[in-house]
Each structure stands twice: as C-alpha cells, then as structure tokens.
Design an enzyme around this catalytic site. Structure first.
Site, PDB file in Angstrom:
ATOM      1  N   ARG A 432       0.427  -1.242  -0.548  1.00 48.44           N
ATOM      2  CA  ARG A 432       0.347   0.077  -0.138  1.00 48.44           C
ATOM      3  C   ARG A 432       0.694   1.753   0.608  1.00 48.44           C
ATOM      4  O   ARG A 432       1.940   1.182   0.843  1.00 48.44           O
ATOM      5  CB  ARG A 432      -0.583  -0.001   0.621  1.00 48.44           C
ATOM      6  CG  ARG A 432      -1.501  -1.256   1.338  1.00 48.44           C
ATOM      7  CD  ARG A 432      -2.782  -0.748   0.434  1.00 48.44           C
ATOM      8  NE  ARG A 432      -3.540  -2.270   0.196  1.00 48.44           N
ATOM      9  CZ  ARG A 432      -5.090  -2.599   1.411  1.00 48.44           C
ATOM     10  NH1 ARG A 432      -5.525  -1.973   2.304  1.00 48.44           N
ATOM     11  NH2 ARG A 432      -5.439  -3.823   0.799  1.00 48.44           N
ATOM     12  N   GLU A 434       0.516   4.380   0.775  1.00 43.91           N
ATOM     13  CA  GLU A 434       0.016   5.075   1.780  1.00 43.91           C
ATOM     14  C   GLU A 434       0.596   6.012   2.038  1.00 43.91           C
ATOM     15  O   GLU A 434       1.371   4.698   3.555  1.00 43.91           O
ATOM     16  CB  GLU A 434      -1.122   4.762   2.932  1.00 43.91           C
ATOM     17  CG  GLU A 434      -2.242   4.026   1.253  1.00 43.91           C
ATOM     18  CD  GLU A 434      -3.452   3.494   2.428  1.00 43.91           C
ATOM     19  OE1 GLU A 434      -3.137   2.895   3.475  1.00 43.91           O
ATOM     20  OE2 GLU A 434      -4.121   2.345   2.671  1.00 43.91           O
ATOM     21  N   ARG A 440      -0.561   1.970  12.563  1.00 48.46           N
ATOM     22  CA  ARG A 440      -1.644   0.685  12.615  1.00 48.46           C
ATOM     23  C   ARG A 440      -1.254   0.898  11.364  1.00 48.46           C
ATOM     24  O   ARG A 440      -2.178  -0.215  10.591  1.00 48.46           O
ATOM     25  CB  ARG A 440      -2.574   1.042  13.202  1.00 48.46           C
ATOM     26  CG  ARG A 440      -3.786   2.014  12.763  1.00 48.46           C
ATOM     27  CD  ARG A 440      -4.973   1.964  12.725  1.00 48.46           C
ATOM     28  NE  ARG A 440      -5.907   2.742  11.854  1.00 48.46           N
ATOM     29  CZ  ARG A 440      -6.947   2.474  11.757  1.00 48.46           C
ATOM     30  NH1 ARG A 440      -7.827   1.204  12.532  1.00 48.46           N
ATOM     31  NH2 ARG A 440      -8.040   3.110  11.234  1.00 48.46           N
ATOM     32  N   HIS A 441      -0.370   1.873  10.819  1.00 46.03           N
ATOM     33  CA  HIS A 441      -0.339   1.209   8.803  1.00 46.03           C
ATOM     34  C   HIS A 441       1.142   0.649   8.942  1.00 46.03           C
ATOM     35  O   HIS A 441       2.412   1.520   9.598  1.00 46.03           O
ATOM     36  CB  HIS A 441      -0.537   2.763   8.162  1.00 46.03           C
ATOM     37  CG  HIS A 441      -2.147   2.834   8.424  1.00 46.03           C
ATOM     38  ND1 HIS A 441      -2.838   3.484   9.425  1.00 46.03           N
ATOM     39  CD2 HIS A 441      -3.330   2.481   7.184  1.00 46.03           C
ATOM     40  CE1 HIS A 441      -4.050   3.449   8.866  1.00 46.03           C
ATOM     41  NE2 HIS A 441      -4.727   2.992   8.377  1.00 46.03           N
ATOM     42  N   GLU A 584     -10.073  -1.842  13.378  1.00 47.22           N
ATOM     43  CA  GLU A 584     -10.208  -2.896  11.613  1.00 47.22           C
ATOM     44  C   GLU A 584      -9.395  -3.814  11.601  1.00 47.22           C
ATOM     45  O   GLU A 584      -7.855  -3.522  11.601  1.00 47.22           O
ATOM     46  CB  GLU A 584     -10.577  -2.242  10.778  1.00 47.22           C
ATOM     47  CG  GLU A 584     -10.714  -3.090   9.871  1.00 47.22           C
ATOM     48  CD  GLU A 584     -10.349  -2.321   7.954  1.00 47.22           C
ATOM     49  OE1 GLU A 584     -10.312  -3.169   7.075  1.00 47.22           O
ATOM     50  OE2 GLU A 584     -10.851  -1.198   7.929  1.00 47.22           O
ATOM     51  N   SER A 587     -11.745  -7.037   6.142  1.00 41.75           N
ATOM     52  CA  SER A 587     -12.257  -6.083   5.536  1.00 41.75           C
ATOM     53  C   SER A 587     -12.644  -7.203   4.353  1.00 41.75           C
ATOM     54  O   SER A 587     -12.098  -7.630   3.749  1.00 41.75           O
ATOM     55  CB  SER A 587     -12.014  -5.053   4.563  1.00 41.75           C
ATOM     56  OG  SER A 587     -13.190  -4.224   4.090  1.00 41.75           O
ATOM     57  N   ARG A 635      -1.939  -6.998  12.069  1.00 40.21           N
ATOM     58  CA  ARG A 635      -2.196  -6.042  12.876  1.00 40.21           C
ATOM     59  C   ARG A 635      -3.267  -7.282  13.708  1.00 40.21           C
ATOM     60  O   ARG A 635      -3.211  -6.635  14.890  1.00 40.21           O
ATOM     61  CB  ARG A 635      -3.364  -5.337  11.919  1.00 40.21           C
ATOM     62  CG  ARG A 635      -4.149  -3.720  13.126  1.00 40.21           C
ATOM     63  CD  ARG A 635      -5.083  -3.168  11.906  1.00 40.21           C
ATOM     64  NE  ARG A 635      -4.368  -2.614  10.883  1.00 40.21           N
ATOM     65  CZ  ARG A 635      -5.366  -1.498  10.373  1.00 40.21           C
ATOM     66  NH1 ARG A 635      -6.328  -1.469  10.144  1.00 40.21           N
ATOM     67  NH2 ARG A 635      -4.506  -0.528   9.578  1.00 40.21           N
TER      68      ARG A 635
END
Length: 661
Positions: A432, A434, A440-441, A584, A587, A635
């Site tokens: 990712r 991002e 948490r990422h 979360e 998903s 996670r």
C-alpha cells in the site's frame, strides 16, 4: 518436568588413560616425535653452518627441543622418545658445580702426589677429609641450583595457570566450518529442569549477562525464549574438575551477547533464580567456550527487555520520537530497536510475539483446509492498479506501466468463482503506497485472504470467518500459553474477550450506538473514522462484553468497485468489517460476479476498463456467486496482544520512512 533424554550428554565421562589425556590436551605423540627429530637435525645443521653466528638461534632451538622432549614424556607416562624413562639434562648451573667439584678433587690428588714420601705428606685421613669437603660443597651448590630451578618452574606453572596457557576447558573456539562431526549432544535450554539434577549437559546460547564475584563468575545464558544461570567457581569441584582463576576471569570478561557453549553439571539452587526462565536449576560450569564474540552493543539487552512504563496509545500519528520513562529507567526506543532489528528480535517478548504470529498463520491454514479450502499463490506484479485508486507502488515493467498488488483480490476471485476451485486461501505480501505515518499502518504487510463460493447468501462467508477467528483465538490461548506470559512480562495486556458465535451488528446499528454515546456527527452513510472506530469498540465492550465483533451493510460509496450492492438499499453494500479492540482487522464483501455490473461499477470509480479487461473477461464464461475477505496478520497480532504499535509485530517493518534493514 520432562525426563532427561537417555543421551551421551547425560553421563559423566569415564576415566581417561594417559594416551587419552594426550589426545584430550591436543598432543599428538607421533607429530611431537617428528618435531623432536626435526629440531635435532636443525641444531646439527646450525652448528655445522658457523655455530658462533647462530648462537642465539641454536639456544632457542635447543630450548624448544628440550620442551618438546619433556612434553612428549609428560604426555606418554614419563617415557621419552627413546623408549626409556625420561631424565631431564643437567642445567648449566649443575654442570658448573660438577666441574668445579671434579677440579677440586684433582687438585687435592695432585698436591698429595707431589708431597708423597716426605715427612710433611698429608695423611690418608686428611686426603679423605678434603675430598669429602669438596664433594659436599659441590653437592650443596648443585642442590641450590636445583632448588632455584624448581622454584622457577613452580612460578612458571603458576603464571601459565593464571593466564590459561595450555588449558583447554575454556577459550575461543576456531571458526566452525563443518569440518567434523562428533558424538556430542546439546541439550536445549528450555528442557533443563529439576529432573536432570546431577546430569552433565552441554548447552549453547547468547551470553545475556556475566558478572565476577570474588573467585566466581555468574552467567545467564539465553537461547530463544529460555535462559539458565551458570556458576563458574575457582577450585576443584565435587566431580574433581579443576577450574582455574584464568577460566573464571575469561568467563567474566566475555562481551554480552557473544555466542557461548557451556558444559557443566545441573544442580538445584537453594532459592529460585528469578532472572532465568529455568528458575529451579543452575549449571556448575566445567567448560566454557566462545563460539562467536560480540562487538560493542548499540544498547544493553537488559534495557531492551525492561517492562513498559505506562501504556502507549495504539492509534494516532507516529513520528519515532520517544518520551522519557516516568520511572527514570533506561529503555530502548522503537526506532533504535528497528535500526538494530536483528538484536531487538532476541528479546523474550519479541521471540514470543513472532512465535504467536507463526501460530496464527498455521491456525489460519489449519481451519480453512479442514473446511475444503485450497492454498493459492497469486502474482504481486500487476498491470494497472489492483483494486482501483492511486495508492499503489508503480514501476516500469519492460516498458509497460505496472504496480505492486494491493491485494490478491482479482486473482483469488478468478480462482474461486471462475476456475472451479470454489474455496481458496492465500498468505502473502500486500503493498500500500499510503503515506500514513501512524501506529497501525504499514506500506507492506502480510495478508491472509480467503475467497469462497456461496449458495444463496453471504452470511455463509461470515459464518466461516466467525469459526476461523474463534479457532485462531482458542488455538493461541491453548498452544501459546508460555509465549503469552513472556509478552505480558514486558508488555502487560488484558486477555481478549470474544463470543461464540461472533457478535454481529449492522453499520447503521453501530452508527446509532455512537450517536447515543454523544458522537452526533456520525451519519449512517458517512465513513467511520479511526477515532470513532475506537469509541465504538469501547461501547461494544461495555454493552456486549466482547472485544471482537463485526459490522455489515456498509455504505457502497466507501467500498471497492467489485462489491455487490445491497438489494434492499442501493446506497448500501453486502460488505463487512471485523474489529478487535476497536480497530479493523478484516475487510470483505460479497463480490459482483456479473461482468456487465462489474463494468458499470468500475466506470463509477473511473477505472479504465482496459486495465481490468482480463479480470472482467474471466466472468464472461460462467461465474459462481462468491465472497471473501482479507486479514492483516500484523494487525491481528498487535491487537490480540494489546500492543501500541504495529511495528512491534512486523519482522522488518516498511513504512513511509523506513526501507532498512
């Protein structure tokens, strides 16, 4: 306690012969005999080739020859190279005294011979008296010389003992290059217990700590999760093994984290040893060797193992800065740990975290394979974006635009719904792009995905997920009890609460709970922020006494293009998220299996159809209804253990600021 295995390491060694002693001390008699012959020939050649010029070399070689002959005799029961009892040659002092005595005796004899026949001639009695005096004087000088030599020899042996010369019970081991295979047996540190009292064991591990106390050295040897204390005390032990002062000093001076090999006898201490995992045993050390010596450490392992001071937040921004500990004790910061990750991973807490993570991977496969799933391996190089959007790492693929997969989504759908496998799973890397510097990422993490065909409703998928997580949680609690406690020692946490079956609420119900708790700006069709997710987790725990639940019927505007719209409300979707402690961890959704509807939804997301042509075409030849989801492994571990930062559960984390080690 597990009984000690019947191996050679559990027995004390038998009494050795003199030949065995020679071998044990590294002395090869045949090689030494050859050396003696070579040195003798060398001396002869040196004397022929101008002895005066080679005086120093001859003297050195003679000394070396005499030492070799003595070593040979000492290692061969006192028998020399000629097969006769070995007698050391006379020293210069002894020779000098003998010559002096002989000269004195001759002088007396000559004097007596010159005076013979006269009236002044000494009597026979005087002759004997003078000879006796001369002999006594010579013997006295020889005795003094002998005493001096013996004293010097004792001092030499003492120095060698203090410095460890010739001792093999300790020291640095030559580089292990797989040259030999022996019958030695190593005992895992974790297997040491009270049932092994009196047994000789051989262990290997990292030197966690060492300290000198008088004529003793205490060490803590650590191997993976386990550690044991060893005691090296100067003197002769009950087993007759002599431990020198040099050995004690060597043990106490080795750098921390060096790899060491320890042999000794298992004993039971009077009191439990709190610093060691094997609290009820101690090793009385008889041999101690270094396999690999550590350089200066960037931090102390004691500091890296120190329990947390207070609880950090597990959400929000992360910039790598560290706060000073409230208790004033030294702790190792997260970024320093990650810069030296190979060392940080040695702590018992980290050893436990990643053993738990490994167990989750096993339990994931175990549960799903028992339900008929097949493991697949999909490509991570894709043409275009894997799920639409711009958060992908792009690259040039031989002149074509490509990216790293954000998930195995498209290919696992092809395998399950279009290729006849019907139920598939995959564990692999997910990328990712991002620029999220949060707790948490990550930019790369491990995805655990499943995709399955359904008969009539996506609740079939939710039932599988519920069973899966309960299987994982139960498995960790049952199989990893020791690891959980080792994590808890450094990072205290509460056990995860979960229900059977898993609690299910709709997205609208979750939003209603938030509004009732005072979050007035949370609408039924608005995305859920991280802050509101945490608040909802706390509300659910208070209301339903569970840390684990899932919500379904998310707004379609916040889900990927391939998500099946809700038949009752086109603003909603047949999608769901699972949560642990308000965050979360999964998903998923029912997927669209109609190619025309896929194209419609892709256009709504402004995704070029040519980028997903092969994906859409795979549904044109008959596709089964299906659904699935993707789980973030790191996670799950982070939240199950109540850890404050996902970097603690990634082997070698990759975030927007870190590409090494």
């Amino acid at each position: 306690t597990t009984p000690f295995p019947n191996t050679s390491s559990s027995k004390l060694p038998p009494r050795r012969t003199m030949a065995d002693e020679a071998t044990a001390t590294g002395v090869n008699l045949e090689e030494l005999k050859t050396k003696i012959s070579t040195l003798s020939e060398k001396i002869v050649l040196l004397k022929k080739d101008g002895g005066g010029d080679n005086k120093d070399t001859i003297a050195t070689t003679v000394t070396e020859l005499l030492e070799a002959k003595k070593l040979y005799a000492d290692s061969n029961g006192g028998i020399g190279v000629d097969g006769k009892p070995y007698e050391a040659p006379m020293t210069k002092a002894e020779k000098k005294a003998k010559i002096k005595a002989e000269k004195a005796a001759k002088a007396n004899l000559g004097k007596e011979a010159g005076e013979g026949g006269g009236e002044g001639q000494a009597s026979e009695k005087n002759k004997a008296k003078n000879a006796a005096k001369a002999l006594a004087k010579a013997q006295k000088e020889a005795k003094k010389a002998q005493n001096r030599l013996e004293r010097e020899e004792r001092e030499r042996l003492k120095r060698e003992k203090e410095t460890g010369v010739g001792q093999t019970a300790f020291g640095d081991v030559p580089l292990i290059r797989s040259e030999t295979i022996t019958d030695r047996v190593w005992t895992p540190v974790g297997e040491l217990g009270v049932g092994m009292e009196g047994k000789e064991v051989l262990i290997r591990g990292h030197l966690h700590t060492s300290r000198l106390v008088g004529k003793m050295a205490f060490v803590l040897v650590r191997s993976s999760l386990y550690s044991v204390q060893g005691l090296c005390a100067e003197g002769k032990g009950e087993d007759g093994v002599d431990v020198s002062n040099a050995m004690v000093k060597y043990v106490g001076a080795l750098p921390a984290e060096s790899v060491v090999e320890v042999r000794g006898v298992v004993t039971l201490p009077a009191n439990p040893i709190d610093a060691a995992s094997q609290k009820d045993v101690e090793i009385q050390i008889t041999e101690f060797h270094c396999i690999s010596k550590a350089d200066t450490m960037p931090f102390l392992m004691e500091d890296a193992c120190r329990p947390d001071c207070g609880k950090e937040a597990d959400v929000g921004a992360y910039d790598g800065s560290e706060k000073e500990s409230a208790d004033g004790l030294v702790r190792v910061g997260q970024e320093v740990r990650l810069d030296n990750r190979w060392l940080d991973l040695r702590t018992p807490a980290n050893q436990s975290i990643f053993r738990i993570e490994s167990m989750i991977g096993y339990l994931f496969r175990d549960c799903l394979m028992n339900k008929g799933f097949v493991e697949i391996h999909t490509p991570k190089l894709l043409g275009g974006a894997s799920e639409g959007g711009s958060d992908v790492f792009t690259l040039n693929y031989f002149g074509q635009q490509a990216c790293l997969a954000m998930s195995p989504q498209l290919h696992k759908q092809m395998a399950a719904a279009c290729s006849g496998f019907e139920r598939v799973l995959e564990v692999g890397p997910v990328f990712r792009a991002e620029n999220s510097n949060t707790r948490r990422h990550l930019c790369e993490f491990t995805g655990m995905d499943l995709e399955m065909c359904i008969s009539e409703h996506y609740d079939e998928v939710l039932d599988v997920f519920s069973d899966l997580f309960i299987h994982i949680f139960d498995g960790i609690n049952k199989r990893c009890q020791n690891e959980l406690e080792r994590v808890r020692e450094q990072h205290p946490f509460e056990d995860l609460k979960y229900l059977r079956p898993t609690l299910k609420i709709t997205y609208a119900e979750g939003c209603k709970l938030l509004r009732e708790a005072g979050v007035t700006d949370q609408g039924d069709y608005d995305d859920l922020s991280t802050e509101n997710e945490k608040k909802l987790g706390a509300i659910v725990r208070e209301k339903y006494d569970t840390d684990f639940f899932f919500m379904d019927k998310y707004p379609i505007s916040v889900r990927p293009f391939y998500t099946m719209p809700c038949p009752e409300n086109d603003r909603l979707s047949n999608s769901y998220d699972f949560f642990i402690r308000g965050q979360e961890i999964l998903s998923g959704a029912q997927r669209i299996h109609d190619p025309d509807l896929i194209e419609t939804r892709a256009k709504a997301w402004n995704i070029p159809l040519e980028d997903i042509k092969s994906y859409v075409d795979s549904f044109r030849h008959g596709a089964l209804p299906h659904g699935g989801g993707g789980i973030g492994l790191e996670r799950v571990v982070m939240l199950f253990l109540g850890l404050p930062n996902i970097r603690k559960t990634a082997w070698f984390p990759r975030d927007p600021k870190r590409l090494a080690p």
